[in-house]
Scaffold this motif. Structure first.
Motif, PDB file in Angstrom:
ATOM      1  N   PRO A   1      -5.543   5.986  10.373  1.00 58.88           N
ATOM      2  CA  PRO A   1      -6.966   6.310  10.515  1.00 58.88           C
ATOM      3  C   PRO A   1      -7.713   5.997   9.218  1.00 58.88           C
ATOM      4  O   PRO A   1      -7.096   5.833   8.159  1.00 58.88           O
ATOM      5  CB  PRO A   1      -6.961   7.805  10.820  1.00 58.88           C
ATOM      6  CG  PRO A   1      -5.689   8.308  10.260  1.00 58.88           C
ATOM      7  CD  PRO A   1      -4.698   7.205  10.425  1.00 58.88           C
ATOM      8  N   PRO A   2      -9.045   5.890   9.264  1.00 59.28           N
ATOM      9  CA  PRO A   2      -9.817   5.562   8.056  1.00 59.28           C
ATOM     10  C   PRO A   2      -9.510   6.537   6.926  1.00 59.28           C
ATOM     11  O   PRO A   2      -9.477   7.749   7.122  1.00 59.28           O
ATOM     12  CB  PRO A   2     -11.264   5.664   8.527  1.00 59.28           C
ATOM     13  CG  PRO A   2     -11.200   5.418  10.007  1.00 59.28           C
ATOM     14  CD  PRO A   2      -9.915   6.026  10.470  1.00 59.28           C
ATOM     15  N   ASN A   3      -9.275   5.956   5.724  1.00 58.18           N
ATOM     16  CA  ASN A   3      -8.985   6.761   4.537  1.00 58.18           C
ATOM     17  C   ASN A   3      -9.313   5.924   3.319  1.00 58.18           C
ATOM     18  O   ASN A   3      -9.634   4.729   3.418  1.00 58.18           O
ATOM     19  CB  ASN A   3      -7.520   7.213   4.524  1.00 58.18           C
ATOM     20  CG  ASN A   3      -6.559   6.030   4.523  1.00 58.18           C
ATOM     21  OD1 ASN A   3      -6.240   5.514   3.482  1.00 58.18           O
ATOM     22  ND2 ASN A   3      -6.141   5.596   5.728  1.00 58.18           N
ATOM     23  N   LYS A   4      -9.225   6.506   2.138  1.00 59.90           N
ATOM     24  CA  LYS A   4      -9.584   5.796   0.908  1.00 59.90           C
ATOM     25  C   LYS A   4      -8.373   5.182   0.212  1.00 59.90           C
ATOM     26  O   LYS A   4      -8.515   4.338  -0.658  1.00 59.90           O
ATOM     27  CB  LYS A   4     -10.278   6.763  -0.054  1.00 59.90           C
ATOM     28  CG  LYS A   4     -11.627   7.254   0.455  1.00 59.90           C
ATOM     29  CD  LYS A   4     -12.276   8.152  -0.571  1.00 59.90           C
ATOM     30  CE  LYS A   4     -13.652   8.638  -0.074  1.00 59.90           C
ATOM     31  NZ  LYS A   4     -14.325   9.518  -1.065  1.00 59.90           N
ATOM     32  N   VAL A   5      -7.162   5.589   0.617  1.00 63.00           N
ATOM     33  CA  VAL A   5      -5.958   5.080  -0.048  1.00 63.00           C
ATOM     34  C   VAL A   5      -5.715   3.607   0.334  1.00 63.00           C
ATOM     35  O   VAL A   5      -5.466   2.757  -0.525  1.00 63.00           O
ATOM     36  CB  VAL A   5      -4.733   5.934   0.313  1.00 63.00           C
ATOM     37  CG1 VAL A   5      -3.472   5.373  -0.352  1.00 63.00           C
ATOM     38  CG2 VAL A   5      -4.960   7.384  -0.087  1.00 63.00           C
ATOM     39  N   VAL A   6      -5.810   3.307   1.613  1.00 63.80           N
ATOM     40  CA  VAL A   6      -5.512   1.955   2.083  1.00 63.80           C
ATOM     41  C   VAL A   6      -6.484   0.927   1.515  1.00 63.80           C
ATOM     42  O   VAL A   6      -6.059  -0.107   0.984  1.00 63.80           O
ATOM     43  CB  VAL A   6      -5.502   1.917   3.628  1.00 63.80           C
ATOM     44  CG1 VAL A   6      -5.365   0.463   4.112  1.00 63.80           C
ATOM     45  CG2 VAL A   6      -4.352   2.742   4.178  1.00 63.80           C
ATOM     46  N   PRO A   7      -7.825   1.114   1.573  1.00 62.67           N
ATOM     47  CA  PRO A   7      -8.740   0.104   1.008  1.00 62.67           C
ATOM     48  C   PRO A   7      -8.505  -0.142  -0.485  1.00 62.67           C
ATOM     49  O   PRO A   7      -8.588  -1.269  -0.948  1.00 62.67           O
ATOM     50  CB  PRO A   7     -10.123   0.702   1.271  1.00 62.67           C
ATOM     51  CG  PRO A   7      -9.933   1.605   2.436  1.00 62.67           C
ATOM     52  CD  PRO A   7      -8.569   2.191   2.264  1.00 62.67           C
ATOM     53  N   THR A   8      -8.210   0.934  -1.200  1.00 62.52           N
ATOM     54  CA  THR A   8      -7.977   0.764  -2.640  1.00 62.52           C
ATOM     55  C   THR A   8      -6.751  -0.091  -2.900  1.00 62.52           C
ATOM     56  O   THR A   8      -6.781  -1.027  -3.714  1.00 62.52           O
ATOM     57  CB  THR A   8      -7.806   2.137  -3.305  1.00 62.52           C
ATOM     58  OG1 THR A   8      -8.963   2.947  -3.027  1.00 62.52           O
ATOM     59  CG2 THR A   8      -7.630   1.993  -4.800  1.00 62.52           C
ATOM     60  N   GLN A   9      -5.661   0.252  -2.203  1.00 59.60           N
ATOM     61  CA  GLN A   9      -4.427  -0.521  -2.379  1.00 59.60           C
ATOM     62  C   GLN A   9      -4.595  -1.966  -1.908  1.00 59.60           C
ATOM     63  O   GLN A   9      -4.121  -2.914  -2.537  1.00 59.60           O
ATOM     64  CB  GLN A   9      -3.270   0.149  -1.608  1.00 59.60           C
ATOM     65  CG  GLN A   9      -1.935  -0.569  -1.678  1.00 59.60           C
ATOM     66  CD  GLN A   9      -1.331  -0.555  -3.066  1.00 59.60           C
ATOM     67  OE1 GLN A   9      -1.848   0.126  -3.966  1.00 59.60           O
ATOM     68  NE2 GLN A   9      -0.259  -1.306  -3.257  1.00 59.60           N
ATOM     69  N   LYS A  10      -5.326  -2.130  -0.799  1.00 59.65           N
ATOM     70  CA  LYS A  10      -5.553  -3.464  -0.249  1.00 59.65           C
ATOM     71  C   LYS A  10      -6.332  -4.324  -1.234  1.00 59.65           C
ATOM     72  O   LYS A  10      -6.032  -5.507  -1.433  1.00 59.65           O
ATOM     73  CB  LYS A  10      -6.298  -3.341   1.078  1.00 59.65           C
ATOM     74  CG  LYS A  10      -6.570  -4.680   1.761  1.00 59.65           C
ATOM     75  CD  LYS A  10      -7.304  -4.442   3.069  1.00 59.65           C
ATOM     76  CE  LYS A  10      -7.655  -5.775   3.740  1.00 59.65           C
ATOM     77  NZ  LYS A  10      -8.420  -5.571   4.988  1.00 59.65           N
ATOM     78  N   ALA A  11      -7.348  -3.740  -1.870  1.00 57.90           N
ATOM     79  CA  ALA A  11      -8.170  -4.484  -2.832  1.00 57.90           C
ATOM     80  C   ALA A  11      -7.333  -4.938  -4.023  1.00 57.90           C
ATOM     81  O   ALA A  11      -7.477  -6.062  -4.517  1.00 57.90           O
ATOM     82  CB  ALA A  11      -9.335  -3.607  -3.290  1.00 57.90           C
ATOM     83  N   LYS A  12      -6.426  -4.075  -4.497  1.00 57.84           N
ATOM     84  CA  LYS A  12      -5.579  -4.450  -5.638  1.00 57.84           C
ATOM     85  C   LYS A  12      -4.669  -5.631  -5.281  1.00 57.84           C
ATOM     86  O   LYS A  12      -4.522  -6.586  -6.047  1.00 57.84           O
ATOM     87  CB  LYS A  12      -4.735  -3.258  -6.078  1.00 57.84           C
ATOM     88  CG  LYS A  12      -5.534  -2.111  -6.694  1.00 57.84           C
ATOM     89  CD  LYS A  12      -4.599  -0.962  -7.062  1.00 57.84           C
ATOM     90  CE  LYS A  12      -5.386   0.212  -7.667  1.00 57.84           C
ATOM     91  NZ  LYS A  12      -4.479   1.334  -8.006  1.00 57.84           N
ATOM     92  N   VAL A  13      -4.050  -5.533  -4.091  1.00 57.98           N
ATOM     93  CA  VAL A  13      -3.110  -6.592  -3.691  1.00 57.98           C
ATOM     94  C   VAL A  13      -3.842  -7.904  -3.480  1.00 57.98           C
ATOM     95  O   VAL A  13      -3.388  -8.967  -3.916  1.00 57.98           O
ATOM     96  CB  VAL A  13      -2.352  -6.174  -2.422  1.00 57.98           C
ATOM     97  CG1 VAL A  13      -1.474  -7.323  -1.917  1.00 57.98           C
ATOM     98  CG2 VAL A  13      -1.494  -4.937  -2.683  1.00 57.98           C
ATOM     99  N   GLU A  14      -4.991  -7.852  -2.809  1.00 57.62           N
ATOM    100  CA  GLU A  14      -5.738  -9.075  -2.540  1.00 57.62           C
ATOM    101  C   GLU A  14      -6.232  -9.711  -3.838  1.00 57.62           C
ATOM    102  O   GLU A  14      -6.258 -10.944  -3.970  1.00 57.62           O
ATOM    103  CB  GLU A  14      -6.906  -8.788  -1.614  1.00 57.62           C
ATOM    104  CG  GLU A  14      -6.479  -8.531  -0.162  1.00 57.62           C
ATOM    105  CD  GLU A  14      -7.667  -8.266   0.729  1.00 57.62           C
ATOM    106  OE1 GLU A  14      -8.740  -7.926   0.181  1.00 57.62           O
ATOM    107  OE2 GLU A  14      -7.522  -8.388   1.968  1.00 57.62           O
ATOM    108  N   ALA A  15      -6.639  -8.871  -4.778  1.00 57.43           N
ATOM    109  CA  ALA A  15      -7.126  -9.411  -6.055  1.00 57.43           C
ATOM    110  C   ALA A  15      -6.010 -10.169  -6.774  1.00 57.43           C
ATOM    111  O   ALA A  15      -6.206 -11.278  -7.290  1.00 57.43           O
ATOM    112  CB  ALA A  15      -7.653  -8.282  -6.927  1.00 57.43           C
ATOM    113  N   PHE A  16      -4.826  -9.566  -6.820  1.00 56.95           N
ATOM    114  CA  PHE A  16      -3.708 -10.246  -7.494  1.00 56.95           C
ATOM    115  C   PHE A  16      -3.257 -11.465  -6.696  1.00 56.95           C
ATOM    116  O   PHE A  16      -2.866 -12.492  -7.249  1.00 56.95           O
ATOM    117  CB  PHE A  16      -2.535  -9.281  -7.675  1.00 56.95           C
ATOM    118  CG  PHE A  16      -1.527  -9.762  -8.676  1.00 56.95           C
ATOM    119  CD1 PHE A  16      -1.628  -9.401 -10.012  1.00 56.95           C
ATOM    120  CD2 PHE A  16      -0.491 -10.603  -8.296  1.00 56.95           C
ATOM    121  CE1 PHE A  16      -0.710  -9.868 -10.933  1.00 56.95           C
ATOM    122  CE2 PHE A  16       0.429 -11.062  -9.212  1.00 56.95           C
ATOM    123  CZ  PHE A  16       0.314 -10.687 -10.547  1.00 56.95           C
TER     124      PHE A  16
END
Length: 945
Positions: free
Chosen positions: A416-431
């Motif tokens: 479900p929508p949460n703040k943990v997944v978007p944060t982790q996703k942004a880090k992985v995509e950036a790298f």
């Protein structure tokens, strides 16, 4: 002895003993004193004065013929007896071979073969009967046999053979009870084990499952049990049949075999009967357990839904511990669910579904992977950031980043929508976005020139020392120049490919060497051997260089490429000129090595030896340094070879002109090739050098007779291939240039034949024809005979009655043929026989012409029936022979032919002759036409003769 039958004692020892016995007879006689030798006894027995013959002496008895014959008879009888004994010995040989074969049997191997299926019970039965038969046959063998004066005692042999089949029988007696006991014990153990499992009490579902499992196993083994039972029964039946002893305990146990097996069957039937009742009972118990599992799954899922599980502010380790504990509980429930499903499948009832459990497992796994990935990602990226840039493994990094990316995307879709997944996703995509830049900068093909371009792109220096890490690279904001850096990296990669191709070309030429061979076994003269490998390498290299130069990435290494291409082009041109020089040099070397050619062509010889010196010096250098590319691209060699080729071409042109002058002087040299003519001209002082080529210049002359002196220049006669020899007159010498004295030979040939023709023409009417034909040269026999035949026919036309005269002429021709037939049947040399064969061929045709003239009643010389014939006339005014046919007239050429054969002349041949002579009379040519093999060429050649 060593599996071979021998006599004891041996025949030689036996014969020796018999000889000793015979010699013993003589020794015994020697010990006996003869009565006549005892004087006292003789005085008592005989009256005084009585003379008694002493008889034969012992030596006479031994040497007498009777004693010798008896001794020889004894030896012969012993030898004959042993020959018969050898035949008798053959009767024992099969038994010896059988016992030798029996000795190879191994009890352990026999047992293993049976257990492995390679041997059957029937084979043991067959072996038993075979060994029993062997035992009986050996026992029945005779113990002694009398052959003449010899008695063969076979007691020892039988005693040695008899244990063999007995031992084999003992092996079977040992193996069969062992096999029967082992098979029984293994079988009964399984039966008892199965019966115990089936008869066990049932208290819980696990007990019933164990019983059902045992039942299913026993059903699957039913066919196997029947086979084992049959095998055990058969084994014990064979044991009983052969009266093989078996322990009483084993027999007693075997007696209960069927009872135990039937008890097992009854137990199986009992379990099958109560199966449905127990299935119904325990299925309800399993359903209750399923309900409990689902309730537990709901409880665990509620705990996993707590807000702190997806709160980004929570510590990673705390959330991971919580979720891991929940995952452990789910694992226990999954194990219980699998057990229940297994039991339900065994009970053959519908399997329960665990939707709550499955949803809960998926939810907990996603959250556990999310938090564990968040923690692992932070650790991994920290390690990468501190790693030396030169040690970065891009492939491993890309694989790891892709794994984290898939995990976070799966969590993004499933949670479900949460703040943990978007944060982790942004880090992985950036790298993940920096991977292409890192890969471009880690390109192993990047050279210093490429790094200079990169520094220009990012507008700052890149210090690639031990402190250069991934973090420093990221601080330079290289991600903003990803596309430009990728272009530089691609250029480096493509240039690296081209450099590798160029390196392969250089490496290939490092191993290619010229093959240098000695020329004509000389010491310091060399030539290039086969250059196939060099040419293949050159062609491959040129194709590779074209590929490199056509690439748009060649600019960075263009200098090196163009240098290599220039070297290859120079090598190719040099090699072409080189091989042309070598070919021309090899052709001319044998020519100008002759002193006569050097004397006749001094200017060309001087030019050739200049080229010769240059080429030999170059080849000596190649011998010492055979590397193909290095040697072939030596500066100045191309120009040297080009100049040498020009010189050799000029020499060859002058040589051709020189040979043409010789051919103009003596046209028959046109029949010779350049090499053959040069061989003659190179040995002008050796007049014998022309001999091998005489048959090409003169069709009928095989050789010239220079006499017995090899150095003689006097020419006495010409010789044909058939062995005929015709004198060429006196004072003919081989002086001066070869074309000059060969012209004299040609003139002498014609003069000699004309002279011989006159002599033969004058002698023909004066000598018997049968003698005349054996004294003339072969071709003149035919010519003069034809001249006189024509005269005879022409005289017939002048007679009062031409037809009657023609008939007499026909009879004369027939008589001449009969006469030649008698001559040819006599003793003749090979040459004379060939002359007569050709003459008879022409005479037969002449007879047929006369017969046709008579049959057609041709009465005038001007009739076409006569004019169409090929006619020979002797011109008394000019003293020479002419040939006529129709209105054509030819002077006989007096070309020496030797004793060549002539074709049988047919009407078709006559027409062919008439057409060709008519064409020649009109100064035209003729070309007979017709199918292959019909004689066109041979007819034309025969007309020339």
């Amino acid at each position: 002895q060593d599996a071979e039958l021998v006599f004891v004692p041996s025949p030689a020892e036996y014969q020796h003993q018999m000889d000793a016995v015979v010699r013993g007879f003589v020794s015994t006689l020697c010990t006996v004193t003869r009565l006549l030798a005892q004087e006292d006894l003789m005085n008592q027995v005989l009256e005084p004065g009585t003379e008694v013959e002493m008889g034969s002496t012992l030596a006479e008895l031994i040497e007498c013929e009777t004693h010798q014959d008896l001794s020889a008879d004894i030896k012969f009888n012993v030898a004959s007896a042993f020959e018969t004994a050898e035949m008798c010995k053959l009767a024992f040989a099969p038994h010896v071979a059988i016992c030798s074969n029996n000795a190879t049997r191994d009890q352990t191997a026999l047992k293993e073969d049976y257990c492995g299926g390679e041997r059957s019970l029937q084979s043991f039965k067959d072996d038993w009967h075979e060994f029993k038969k062997q035992e009986a046959d050996i026992s029945a063998l005779p113990t002694q046999t009398d052959i003449g004066i010899i008695r063969i005692n076979s007691v020892t042999l039988v005693a040695e053979l008899l244990p063999s089949p007995k031992e084999c029988l003992a092996q079977i007696q040992c193996i069969l009870p062992e096999l029967a006991g082992e098979r029984y014990r293994a079988f009964i153990a399984e039966v008892h084990s199965g019966a115990s499992a089936l008869n066990a009490s049932v208290g819980m579902v696990e007990d019933f499952v164990g019983k059902l499992t045992a039942l299913e196993d026993l059903k699957e083994k039913q066919a196997q049990f029947n086979t084992q039972l049959l095998e055990i029964t058969s084994l014990y039946e064979v044991v009983d049949e052969f009266h093989i002893p078996v322990p009483e305990m084993e027999l007693a146990a075997y007696a209960t075999l069927n009872t135990d097996f039937n008890t097992l069957k009854e137990s199986m039937e009992a379990v099958e009967t109560t199966k449905d009742e127990h299935v119904s009972q325990f299925s309800k118990q399993l359903e209750e357990e399923v309900e409990a599992i689902n309730k537990e799954a709901v409880t665990i899922r509620n705990k996993a839904q707590e807000p702190k599980v997806l709160d980004e502010k929570q510590a990673d380790d705390d959330v991971i511990k919580l979720v891991s504990d929940l995952r452990g509980l789910l694992t226990e429930q999954q194990t219980a669910a699998k057990r229940i499903s297994k039991y339900q499948k065994l009970f053959k009832v519908p399997e329960s579904q665990y939707e709550e459990l499955e949803d809960c497992v998926m939810d907990v796994d996603l959250k556990l992977n999310l938090w564990q990935g968040k923690k692992d990602w932070a650790e991994i990226t920290a390690d990468w950031g501190d790693m030396k840039f030169e040690e970065v493994d891009v492939a491993s990094m890309e694989e790891t980043v892709q794994k984290f990316y898939k995990s976070v995307m799966k969590a993004d879709r499933g949670l479900p929508p949460n703040k943990v997944v978007p944060t982790q996703k942004a880090k992985v995509e950036a790298f993940r976005g920096t991977i292409p830049v890192i890969a471009s900068l880690r390109n192993k093909n990047l050279k210093e020139r490429h790094w200079e371009k990169i520094e220009e792109i990012i507008a700052q220096p890149v210090v690639r020392d031990d402190t250069f890490t991934l973090n420093k690279l990221m601080d330079m904001q290289v991600m903003n120049f990803a596309e430009d850096i990728a272009v530089v990296s691609t250029e480096a990669t493509q240039e690296g490919v081209l450099e590798e191709m160029l390196a392969k070309v250089n490496a290939k030429w490092a191993d290619v060497e010229f093959t240098v061979l000695p020329y004509k076994e000389t010491k310091d003269t060399f030539i290039l051997g086969g250059i196939d490998e060099v040419m293949i390498t050159l062609e491959d290299s040129m194709v590779t260089m074209s590929t490199i130069l056509s690439s748009r990435y060649v600019s960075g290494i263009r200098t090196e490429v163009e240098k290599m291409e220039k070297s290859l082009n120079l090598f190719s041109e040099t090699l072409d000129e080189w091989m042309a020089v070598q070919k021309g040099w090899m052709y001319l070397e044998s020519i100008f090595s002759a002193p006569d050619i050097q004397r006749q062509l001094p200017t060309e010889a001087k030019a050739f030896f200049a080229v010769d010196k240059t080429l030999k010096e170059i080849m000596r250098k190649v011998k010492d340094r055979p590397a193909a590319l290095v040697t072939g691209s030596t500066p100045g060699w191309l120009e040297t070879f080009q100049k040498s080729n020009e010189t050799l071409d000029k020499i060859q042109k002058n040589l051709e002109e020189y040979l043409e002058t010789k051919r103009m002087a003596f046209p028959r040299f046109y029949f010779l090739s350049n090499d053959e003519l040069l061989e003659i001209l190179a040995q002008t002082k050796n007049v014998q050098a022309v001999q091998p080529h005489m048959s090409k210049c003169f069709d009928g002359i095989k050789s010239l007779d220079f006499g017995d002196d090899p150095k003689s220049i006097d020419i006495f006669a010409m010789k044909s291939a058939e062995g005929e020899e015709v004198s060429l007159g006196k004072n003919l010498k081989a002086r001066g240039n070869v074309e000059q004295w060969l012209t004299l030979v040609e003139k002498a040939m014609k003069e000699s034949l004309l002279r011989e023709a006159k002599r033969g023409y004058q002698a023909y009417p004066q000598e018997p024809r049968r003698e005349w034909v054996l004294r003339q040269p072969a071709q003149l026999v035919l010519v003069v005979s034809q001249v006189f035949w024509v005269q005879d026919v022409v005289e017939c036309f002048s007679a009062p009655n031409p037809v009657e005269a023609m008939m007499k002429c026909y009879e004369t021709n027939v008589q001449n043929l009969k006469e030649m037939t008698e001559v040819v049947r006599g003793h003749l040399t090979s040459l004379n026989r060939k002359i007569l064969a050709a003459l008879i061929t022409i005479d037969v045709h002449a007879r047929d012409i006369v017969n046709n003239l008579h049959s057609n009643q041709v009465e005038k010389e001007i009739d076409f029936g006569w004019q169409m014939q090929l006619r020979y006339y002797w011109n008394d005014e000019k003293d020479l022979c002419v040939v006529r046919q129709t209105n054509a007239l030819f002077n006989y050429a007096y070309e020496y032919l030797g004793a060549q054969s002539r074709l049988v002349v047919t009407p078709m041949t006559d027409r062919c002759y008439m057409t060709l002579t008519g064409a020649l009379h009109l100064k035209l040519g003729g070309a007979p036409a017709g199918p292959a093999g019909t004689g066109k060429t041979e007819s034309t050649k025969d007309l020339g003769k």
